[in-house]
Enzyme design. Structure first.
Site, PDB file in Angstrom:
ATOM      1  N   SER A 119       0.838  -1.191   0.000  1.00 46.90           N
ATOM      2  CA  SER A 119       0.000   0.000   0.000  1.00 46.90           C
ATOM      3  C   SER A 119       0.884   1.257   0.000  1.00 46.90           C
ATOM      4  O   SER A 119       1.707   1.421  -0.905  1.00 46.90           O
ATOM      5  CB  SER A 119      -0.972  -0.048   1.182  1.00 46.90           C
ATOM      6  OG  SER A 119      -2.012   0.882   1.032  1.00 46.90           O
ATOM      7  N   ASP A 244      -9.506  -5.513  -4.804  1.00 46.73           N
ATOM      8  CA  ASP A 244      -9.070  -4.481  -3.852  1.00 46.73           C
ATOM      9  C   ASP A 244      -9.949  -3.245  -4.023  1.00 46.73           C
ATOM     10  O   ASP A 244      -9.926  -2.602  -5.072  1.00 46.73           O
ATOM     11  CB  ASP A 244      -7.603  -4.127  -4.118  1.00 46.73           C
ATOM     12  CG  ASP A 244      -7.004  -3.220  -3.054  1.00 46.73           C
ATOM     13  OD1 ASP A 244      -7.751  -2.485  -2.392  1.00 46.73           O
ATOM     14  OD2 ASP A 244      -5.768  -3.238  -2.910  1.00 46.73           O
ATOM     15  N   HIS A 272      -7.671  -5.535   0.068  1.00 46.39           N
ATOM     16  CA  HIS A 272      -6.578  -4.688   0.568  1.00 46.39           C
ATOM     17  C   HIS A 272      -6.100  -5.200   1.928  1.00 46.39           C
ATOM     18  O   HIS A 272      -6.148  -4.495   2.939  1.00 46.39           O
ATOM     19  CB  HIS A 272      -7.030  -3.231   0.657  1.00 46.39           C
ATOM     20  CG  HIS A 272      -5.887  -2.264   0.621  1.00 46.39           C
ATOM     21  ND1 HIS A 272      -5.247  -1.911  -0.548  1.00 46.39           N
ATOM     22  CD2 HIS A 272      -5.247  -1.583   1.607  1.00 46.39           C
ATOM     23  CE1 HIS A 272      -4.287  -1.049  -0.280  1.00 46.39           C
ATOM     24  NE2 HIS A 272      -4.255  -0.845   1.028  1.00 46.39           N
TER      25      HIS A 272
END
Length: 301
Positions: A119, A244, A272
């Site tokens: 991320s 995601d 995610h």
């Protein structure tokens, strides 16, 4: 649970880190994302990577966990920054966070390492590879993007960014569950006990909403990394969940398209987060990319 936390000075900041495996093995540095402490690189996953022959290092970024917090910098005006309006510049950008990472390598006496970022950690890892390519043996970018304009958050997941801040460990556990029910992996059952424990432990180590806002501001003002990624000559693996909702899969596609020779792995059912059911596959893919860097041969699919 044994506390293995150590601390390293990087300039005026101090970074909390932990290591797994044999210090004589090739180093592999894990960089975590927005609002997330190094604990999210689960110990079992770190031990799994160490078992593949790496000296694994996880750490808290600035403004999170047990690393230095820039309290004196205050709260950024995120509304103005997101709207592109005139506002005081944030105290730092992703370039500074990439420099933190390079500085941590210095503090640990490492000339280079295999770098794995998730991320925002993937954004930091990308920036590190652009600015300090000699420090990056291989690059793995997970559920990330080269630009906040690519892979935009789905509306139904945007609520995850605005959940009420917890005031005690149990509220933090509940918030963690709410968060990952919104952004987690629909194809894999959520390990609610593990997720709640992560929220609880993170709160107990340090809860700093203003620090999270400063990290988010750093993402907001950082420019598109695509031009820099096009110049990389580093073995690169891009992993992204097909489902995601927070950083949609086109962020991963754009990252892989930008880096010459990058390998893209899109995982159906992954959102995610890093579901335990996928740890073996993730470790195998990361290892293959790292081995390709060490042998000079292409990573096998």
């Amino acid at each position: 649970m044994t506390d293995r936390t150590e601390y390293a000075a990087v300039g005026d900041l101090e970074f909390a880190y932990e290591t797994f495996g044999d210090a004589g093995d090739p180093p592999l540095l894990l960089v975590m994302g927005l609002a997330t402490q190094m604990l999210a690189w689960d110990e079992e996953f770190c031990e799994l990577l160490a078992g593949h022959g790496f000296h694994v290092i996880r750490f808290d970024n600035r403004d999170i966990g047990l690393s230095s917090h820039l309290h004196e910098a205050g709260l950024p005006d995120l509304g103005a920054l997101l709207a592109g309006q005139s506002a005081p510049a944030p105290p730092y950008t992703l370039v500074d966070m990439a420099n933190d990472t390079a500085g941590l390598l210095d503090a640990l006496g490492l000339e280079s390492a295999h770098i794995v970022g998730a991320s925002m950690g993937g954004m930091i890892a990308q920036q590190l590879a652009i600015d300090h390519p000699q420090r990056v043996r291989s690059l793995t970018s997970i559920m990330s993007t080269p630009s906040r304009e690519v892979g935009r958050t789905r509306p139904e997941a945007a609520a995850a960014l605005f959940l009420p801040q917890p005031t005690d460990p149990e509220a933090a556990a509940d918030r963690s569950l709410q968060l990952y029910r919104l952004i987690g992996s629909p194809g894999y059952p959520l390990d609610e006990s593990r997720v709640a424990d992560l929220g609880r432990r993170s709160f107990e180590r340090g809860n700093d909403p203003a620090g999270v806002a400063r990290q988010f501001a750093a993402i907001t003002v950082s420019p598109d990394r695509t031009p820099g990624l096009r110049e990389l000559k580093i073995p690169t693996l891009v992993i992204h969940g097909e489902d995601d909702p927070l950083v949609q899969v086109d962020g991963g596609v754009a990252t892989a398209d930008a880096v010459p020779g990058a390998r893209l792995v899109v995982i159906p059912g992954m959102g995610h987060n890093l579901p335990p059911q996928l740890w073996a596959q993730l470790a195998d893919d990361i290892t293959a990319n790292a081995r390709a860097a060490e042998t000079g041969s292409p990573a096998s699919a």
